[in-house]
Design a protein around this motif. Structure first.
Motif, mmCIF file in Angstrom:
data_model
loop_
_atom_site.group_PDB
_atom_site.id
_atom_site.type_symbol
_atom_site.label_atom_id
_atom_site.label_comp_id
_atom_site.label_asym_id
_atom_site.label_seq_id
_atom_site.Cartn_x
_atom_site.Cartn_y
_atom_site.Cartn_z
ATOM 1 N N LYS A 12 -27.545 -5.019 -24.012
ATOM 2 C CA LYS A 12 -27.439 -5.531 -25.452
ATOM 3 C C LYS A 12 -28.603 -5.418 -26.244
ATOM 4 O O LYS A 12 -29.948 -5.638 -25.765
ATOM 5 N N CYS A 49 -22.085 -12.756 -25.203
ATOM 6 C CA CYS A 49 -21.471 -11.744 -24.733
ATOM 7 C C CYS A 49 -20.402 -11.827 -24.075
ATOM 8 O O CYS A 49 -19.261 -11.318 -24.025
ATOM 9 N N LEU A 52 -17.630 -12.840 -26.171
ATOM 10 C CA LEU A 52 -17.014 -11.629 -26.866
ATOM 11 C C LEU A 52 -17.406 -11.890 -28.213
ATOM 12 O O LEU A 52 -16.778 -11.289 -29.331
ATOM 13 N N GLU A 54 -20.491 -11.387 -29.119
ATOM 14 C CA GLU A 54 -21.476 -10.058 -29.504
ATOM 15 C C GLU A 54 -21.026 -8.857 -28.767
ATOM 16 O O GLU A 54 -20.506 -8.998 -27.632
ATOM 17 N N PRO A 55 -20.830 -8.005 -29.255
ATOM 18 C CA PRO A 55 -20.548 -6.489 -28.776
ATOM 19 C C PRO A 55 -21.365 -6.223 -27.700
ATOM 20 O O PRO A 55 -22.581 -6.278 -27.827
ATOM 21 N N LEU A 56 -21.069 -5.637 -26.745
ATOM 22 C CA LEU A 56 -22.069 -4.843 -25.726
ATOM 23 C C LEU A 56 -22.395 -3.479 -26.240
ATOM 24 O O LEU A 56 -21.710 -2.806 -26.800
ATOM 25 N N ASP A 57 -23.635 -3.143 -25.699
ATOM 26 C CA ASP A 57 -23.958 -1.627 -25.787
ATOM 27 C C ASP A 57 -23.839 -1.020 -24.685
ATOM 28 O O ASP A 57 -23.487 0.271 -24.610
ATOM 29 N N THR A 69 -14.011 -6.360 -21.811
ATOM 30 C CA THR A 69 -14.698 -5.406 -22.683
ATOM 31 C C THR A 69 -13.883 -4.220 -23.079
ATOM 32 O O THR A 69 -14.618 -3.511 -23.745
ATOM 33 N N PRO A 71 -11.858 -1.930 -25.355
ATOM 34 C CA PRO A 71 -11.776 -1.996 -26.537
ATOM 35 C C PRO A 71 -10.203 -2.287 -27.070
ATOM 36 O O PRO A 71 -9.940 -2.925 -28.111
ATOM 37 N N PRO A 75 -9.746 -9.849 -28.231
ATOM 38 C CA PRO A 75 -10.808 -10.977 -28.237
ATOM 39 C C PRO A 75 -10.343 -12.303 -28.298
ATOM 40 O O PRO A 75 -10.763 -13.269 -27.732
#
Length: 248
Positions: A12, A49, A52, A54-57, A69, A71, A75
């Motif tokens: 992240k 995270c 959910l 915060e979006p994960l990188d 996670t 898409p 969520p």
């Protein structure tokens, strides 16, 4: 024992600043894992995270084997299976204790009002706050408000409970009542991932302690090993500071 939560190679970044750098961590059913580390180490971001928020990188998170996670995953549906409690109580000030606790079961889960009320009152009674169900949050102490926040997370019977420094906003004399409730939840078999500065509590209640530093999971293991005989120099340095501050 089945794995409830599996975090794999989680990254992240906020702007140009990496906050989580390849964190991998599993939490088994009925297990309590305590995240420790200095402020800014990534503990709260990791919990956000998982929920959910915060979006994960990069990386993946599985809940009971499902890649949450992906898409295509909703969520909101995931959050119905995960309870989260923040250091700020986040109670609605214009709503009574009972309305705060029953809002999600009624609005999100479609539970009939009477059934939601019965579940809420049973939990409030368990934490000694049934008599305060009609009060507004500002009539309660900090410890009572935090217990209400935990009840609100529990009323939907979550598969996993996340606790983010839930005692850090409390006066010292109020910390004990919240920690006692968390001990009770552990005794009930609740699966928990919690971030804490309370090293003594982590030693008592956690099955495993994970030390984060600079977004990296440096060391994890049983509390007696990580807190008593840490293997990594960075862990030893962190704990020495904690000892010098009188917090271990």
């Amino acid at each position: 024992m089945s794995t409830v939560l599996s975090i794999t190679d989680l990254h992240k970044v906020f702007g140009a600043r990496p906050v989580l750098r390849g964190v991998s961590l599993d939490v088994a059913e009925h297990e309590v894992v305590a995240l420790i580390g200095s402020s800014g180490s990534g503990k709260s971001t990791l919990l956000r995270c998982v929920n959910l928020l915060e979006p994960l990188d990069d990386g993946t998170i599985h809940l009971d084997g499902e890649d949450i996670t992906d898409p295509r995953v909703n969520p909101d549906k995931v959050r119905q299976r995960i309870g989260i409690v923040f250091q700020a109580f986040n109670l609605f000030p214009h709503m009574s204790v009972l309305d705060n606790v029953t809002l999600a079961p009624r609005r999100v889960h479609g539970l009939p009002a009477a059934e939601a009320r019965d579940k809420a009152m049973a939990l409030l009674d368990r934490v000694g706050l049934a008599s305060r169900a009609g009060d507004y949050p500002d009539r309660l102490s900090g410890g009572q408000q935090q217990r209400v926040a935990i009840v609100r997370a529990l009323v939907n019977a979550p598969r996993l409970l996340l606790l983010d420094e839930v005692t850090s906003a409390l006066d010292p004399e109020l910390v004990g009542e919240v920690l006692s409730l968390i001990r009770d939840l552990k005794a009930d078999g609740m699966t928990m991932l919690l971030a804490t500065h309370e090293m003594g509590f982590a030693r008592q209640v956690a099955d495993r302690v994970a030390f984060l530093d600079g977004g990296v999971l440096v060391e994890q293991g049983p509390p007696a090993q990580v807190l008593g005989e840490p293997r990594e120099p960075r862990t030893r340095q962190f704990l020495q500071r904690i000892i010098e501050a009188g917090r271990l």
